[in-house]
Design a protein around this motif. Structure first.
Motif, mmCIF file in Angstrom:
data_model
loop_
_atom_site.group_PDB
_atom_site.id
_atom_site.type_symbol
_atom_site.label_atom_id
_atom_site.label_comp_id
_atom_site.label_asym_id
_atom_site.label_seq_id
_atom_site.Cartn_x
_atom_site.Cartn_y
_atom_site.Cartn_z
ATOM 1 N N VAL A 82 0.872 -1.182 0.000
ATOM 2 C CA VAL A 82 0.000 0.000 0.000
ATOM 3 C C VAL A 82 0.905 1.226 0.000
ATOM 4 N N ASP A 84 1.415 5.322 0.088
ATOM 5 C CA ASP A 84 0.850 6.610 0.483
ATOM 6 C C ASP A 84 1.370 7.679 -0.477
ATOM 7 N N VAL A 89 -4.003 9.909 0.436
ATOM 8 C CA VAL A 89 -4.418 9.082 -0.701
ATOM 9 C C VAL A 89 -3.505 7.862 -0.781
ATOM 10 N N LYS A 90 -4.086 6.683 -0.633
ATOM 11 C CA LYS A 90 -3.315 5.441 -0.656
ATOM 12 C C LYS A 90 -3.738 4.567 -1.834
ATOM 13 N N VAL A 91 -2.757 3.873 -2.396
ATOM 14 C CA VAL A 91 -2.993 3.007 -3.556
ATOM 15 C C VAL A 91 -2.558 1.594 -3.219
ATOM 16 N N GLY A 94 -6.600 -2.830 -1.819
ATOM 17 C CA GLY A 94 -8.024 -2.518 -1.777
ATOM 18 C C GLY A 94 -8.323 -1.039 -1.923
ATOM 19 N N ASN A 95 -7.291 -0.203 -1.918
ATOM 20 C CA ASN A 95 -7.465 1.243 -2.103
ATOM 21 C C ASN A 95 -7.396 1.570 -3.595
ATOM 22 N N GLN A 97 -7.738 4.282 -6.701
ATOM 23 C CA GLN A 97 -7.643 5.719 -6.935
ATOM 24 C C GLN A 97 -7.654 6.006 -8.441
ATOM 25 N N THR A 123 -8.974 11.425 -7.417
ATOM 26 C CA THR A 123 -8.280 11.691 -6.160
ATOM 27 C C THR A 123 -6.846 12.163 -6.369
ATOM 28 N N ASP A 294 -5.820 -1.455 -9.536
ATOM 29 C CA ASP A 294 -5.836 -0.689 -8.292
ATOM 30 C C ASP A 294 -6.093 0.788 -8.546
ATOM 31 N N GLY A 295 -6.153 1.174 -9.816
ATOM 32 C CA GLY A 295 -6.402 2.564 -10.134
ATOM 33 C C GLY A 295 -6.358 2.787 -11.627
#
Length: 342
Positions: A82, A84, A89-91, A94-95, A97, A123, A294-295
């Motif tokens: 993960v 930061d 804002v974290k990627v 499960g985060n 973005q 984000t 994840d984004g």
């Protein structure tokens, strides 16, 4: 080679084991997960007898790793990384973005675009201050003035900035401006001098897949960055060059689950460069979300027909807003917890 440490091992015992390995000229990478601790052993492990390691009190088992990428390998680091990126804002892990904004910074319209994409749910703000172009006569970006505008918009909206660094000599400039995520573009995916230079920082790096790179080559690019001490790497599938000519590139959606299987690093998808045409960007984005990205990194411009670069693949703010609503629905369907089996 990886050594799985017994749950009963103390920190002191673990420290002695790591020192024992490093005294033999090897490097270690300790990963502490919820269920177990793994020590990755990096270097010429042929000099280490795995049976000797397994005979040690604190070692549960030993496993050889054949892939050349070690620090990026999920076997060394089973838990998702993960990252930061700033402003909370974290990627990864499960985060999810979305990075959105114009291909290149053009001036004061940047702040209007930034406000629009944030209102739609983005984000992170993306925008190129330095632009690699096939033609030397094409627009090359605003340089430091572009960085200034990006950081001004970032401060107003509390959005991390993602922007491309092209030259090792510019890394310090990016650090001085406080850039949150340094992007390595497809053309520099194997610029090993640049990869090592950003690896000497702790700033998150978005590493794009090269135009004709294999997945293993992408992971080795990440390894270059991580081997210098920077663990904050995100991988980006942005399409690869094939014999197909109807789109700018061929979006390798397969790469998303493959990368999740091979590595613990977050995987971002770029549907804009993958397709090259506005009409295809949203469907490709939906596919990436469904595949588990994840984004996303999406190009948005307030007037694409007048954009100084890549207007043909930019979404308008209205189109982006529509896409974000649909992306939320896809994530709800794909990521929803399944009912437990009785």
């Amino acid at each position: 080679m990886i050594a799985i440490v017994k749950g009963s091992a103390s920190e002191e015992q673990l420290g002695h084991f790591v020192q024992w390995i490093e005294n033999r000229g090897l490097k270690t990478d300790v990963s502490r997960g919820e269920d177990e601790t793994i020590v990755g052993i990096i270097g010429d492990t042929t000099q280490i007898d795995p049976f000797l390691l397994e005979s040690m009190d604190i070692i549960e088992r030993v496993q050889r790793v054949t892939e050349p990428f070690k620090k990026a390998n999920r076997k060394f680091h089973p838990e998702d990384t993960v990252i930061d990126c700033g402003y909370g804002v974290k990627v990864g892990g499960g985060n999810f973005q979305v990075m959105a904004g114009p291909c290149s910074v053009e001036g004061r319209n940047l702040i209007e675009i930034a406000r629009a994409v944030k209102a739609a749910g983005a984000t992170m703000l993306r925008g190129g201050a330095y632009k690699p172009r096939t033609s030397p006569y094409a627009y090359q970006g605003m340089g430091e003035k572009g960085l200034d505008l990006l950081m001004e918009a970032s401060a107003e909206l509390s959005m991390p900035v993602v922007t491309e660094v092209m030259d090792p000599r510019d890394v310090q400039t990016f650090l001085d401006h406080g850039v949150h995520v340094m992007q390595i573009g497809a053309r520099n995916a194997q610029n090993f001098t640049l990869l090592k230079e950003v690896g000497k920082t702790q700033v998150p790096v978005l590493l794009k897949r090269g135009m004709s790179e294999t997945i293993d080559e992408l992971l080795m690019g990440a390894e270059y960055i991580m081997s210098e001490g920077n663990p904050n790497v995100m991988l980006c599938e942005r399409g690869i060059r094939t014999f197909e000519t109807r789109t700018r590139n061929t979006f390798d959606v397969n790469a998303i689950p493959v990368l999740h299987h091979l590595t613990h690093l977050p995987v971002i998808a770029d549907p804009s460069h993958s397709t090259g045409y506005t009409r295809y960007v949203r469907p490709a984005a939906y596919a990436a979300v469904a595949a588990g990205a994840d984004g996303l990194e999406v190009e948005v411009h307030d007037n694409p027909s007048q954009a100084w670069s890549d207007g043909a693949q930019a979404l308008t703010p209205e189109q982006f807003d529509d896409a974000m609503r649909r992306i939320a629905l896809i994530r709800e369907a794909v990521c929803a917890d399944l009912p437990e089996e009785e």
